[in-house]
Design an enzyme around this catalytic site. Structure first.
Site, PDB file in Angstrom:
ATOM      1  CG  LEU A 293      24.118  33.501 -23.436  1.00 54.10           C
ATOM      2  CD1 LEU A 293      25.471  32.806 -23.537  1.00 54.10           C
ATOM      3  CD2 LEU A 293      23.698  33.655 -21.982  1.00 54.10           C
TER       4      LEU A 293
ATOM      5  CG  HIS B  51      17.851  24.641 -31.910  1.00 54.68           C
ATOM      6  ND1 HIS B  51      17.083  25.395 -31.052  1.00 54.68           N
ATOM      7  CD2 HIS B  51      17.098  24.427 -33.015  1.00 54.68           C
ATOM      8  CE1 HIS B  51      15.916  25.637 -31.623  1.00 54.68           C
ATOM      9  NE2 HIS B  51      15.888  25.063 -32.811  1.00 54.68           N
TER      10      HIS B  51
ATOM     11  CG  LEU C 274      17.646   8.556 -27.891  1.00 57.80           C
ATOM     12  CD1 LEU C 274      17.132   7.329 -28.639  1.00 57.80           C
ATOM     13  CD2 LEU C 274      18.227   8.162 -26.538  1.00 57.80           C
TER      14      LEU C 274
ATOM     15  CD  GLU D 261      18.493  17.668 -28.054  1.00 58.85           C
ATOM     16  OE1 GLU D 261      18.880  18.211 -27.009  1.00 58.85           O
ATOM     17  OE2 GLU D 261      17.312  17.727 -28.440  1.00 58.85           O
TER      18      GLU D 261
HETATM   19  C1  GRF Z   1      16.985  19.957 -25.335  1.00 57.88           C
HETATM   20  O1  GRF Z   1      16.010  19.484 -26.221  1.00 57.88           O
HETATM   21  C2  GRF Z   1      17.846  20.986 -26.011  1.00 57.88           C
HETATM   22  O2  GRF Z   1      18.029  20.732 -27.375  1.00 57.88           O
HETATM   23  C3  GRF Z   1      17.043  22.242 -25.829  1.00 57.88           C
HETATM   24  O3  GRF Z   1      16.500  22.138 -24.540  1.00 57.88           O
HETATM   25  C4  GRF Z   1      16.373  20.760 -24.195  1.00 57.88           C
HETATM   26  C5  GRF Z   1      17.118  20.559 -22.909  1.00 57.88           C
HETATM   27  O4  GRF Z   1      16.954  19.265 -22.413  1.00 57.88           O
HETATM   28  N1  GRF Z   1      17.859  23.409 -26.038  1.00 57.88           N
HETATM   29  P1  GRF Z   1      17.840  18.779 -21.181  1.00 57.88           P
HETATM   30  O5  GRF Z   1      17.604  19.784 -20.057  1.00 57.88           O
HETATM   31  O6  GRF Z   1      19.265  18.760 -21.621  1.00 57.88           O
HETATM   32  O7  GRF Z   1      17.327  17.428 -20.830  1.00 57.88           O
END
Ligand code: GRF
Length: 207
Positions: A95, A111, A174, A176
């Site tokens: 962005l 991330h 997991l 995330e």
């Molecule tokens: C995740 O690993 C996120 O950290 C990265 O892209 C991936 C997206 O996975 N930025 P999803 O589409 O949410 O399953």
């Protein structure tokens, strides 16, 4: 819903973080909109199943960046929907410009590394190649750099001797799914303050 806590998710692919945001306890906040730049992204089916309004945008001619025109268009959509917080969840475009100004301090990204280590693409592969023993994931506010904004939450994930990119990614994912919804909730409850690049959280056991 009205009031603070209207969340839009920008995503380009699978959508597991989108789903985690939709199904987690966000207090009085809620995901109300999905914006995607990929008309064949599996996340669109997830949104349909969850009853979340979806907008497919034309990202413009650049491969990895949202064009200024498209950024302005997305900002108009977000403002039209009275969005309080934007979550980037696997959105594969950088962005720039107006959208950052119009939603400054209101865009979170997830991330899959412990930033500032391994920004950009293929973070899990880079962590394995480097030989780190601990990796993880980071939620941060988005600024004009690539994965450089103020860090809100991080979760460590040990790297195991026999890890592949897939196995490490799976365990990081997991975490995330836990910290992105938590950060979104904290933001919507006004429990995050940012000074420069330092973030202070209130109301958590570890704050
Ligand atoms: C995740 O690993 C996120 O950290 C990265 O892209 C991936 C997206 O996975 N930025 P999803 O589409 O949410 O399953």
């Amino acid at each position: 819903m009205t009031g603070t806590g209207r969340i839009a998710v920008l995503a380009s692919g699978r959508g597991s973080n989108f789903e985690a945001l939709c199904t987690s306890d966000l207090g009085s906040a809620a995901v109300v909109l999905l914006v995607t730049d990929n008309p064949s992204a599996p996340v669109i089916l997830k949104a349909r199943r969850l009853g979340i309004e979806t907008v497919v945008i034309d990202p413009g001619p650049m491969r990895t960046t949202l064009s200024p025109t498209s950024g302005a268009h997305v900002s108009d959509i977000l403002e039209g929907e009275s969005i309080d917080l934007v979550c980037l969840a696997g959105f594969m475009r950088i962005l720039k410009g107006p959208i950052l100004e119009r939603f400054g301090g209101r865009i979170l990204n997830i991330h899959p590394s412990l930033l500032p280590a391994f920004p950009g693409l293929d973070a899990q592969a880079k962590a394995l190649e480097y030989g780190v023993m601990v990796s993880g994931c980071t939620v941060h506010y988005v600024d004009s750099g690539t994965d450089t904004g103020p860090i809100v939450l991080q979760a460590p994930v040990p790297v195991l001797g026999n890890d592949t990119v897939e196995s490490l990614s799976e365990r990081i994912l997991l975490e995330e799914h836990r910290i992105l919804p938590l950060a979104a909730r904290l933001h919507c409850e006004g429990r995050i303050s940012v000074k420069g690049r330092l973030v202070h959280l209130t109301g958590l056991p570890y704050s």
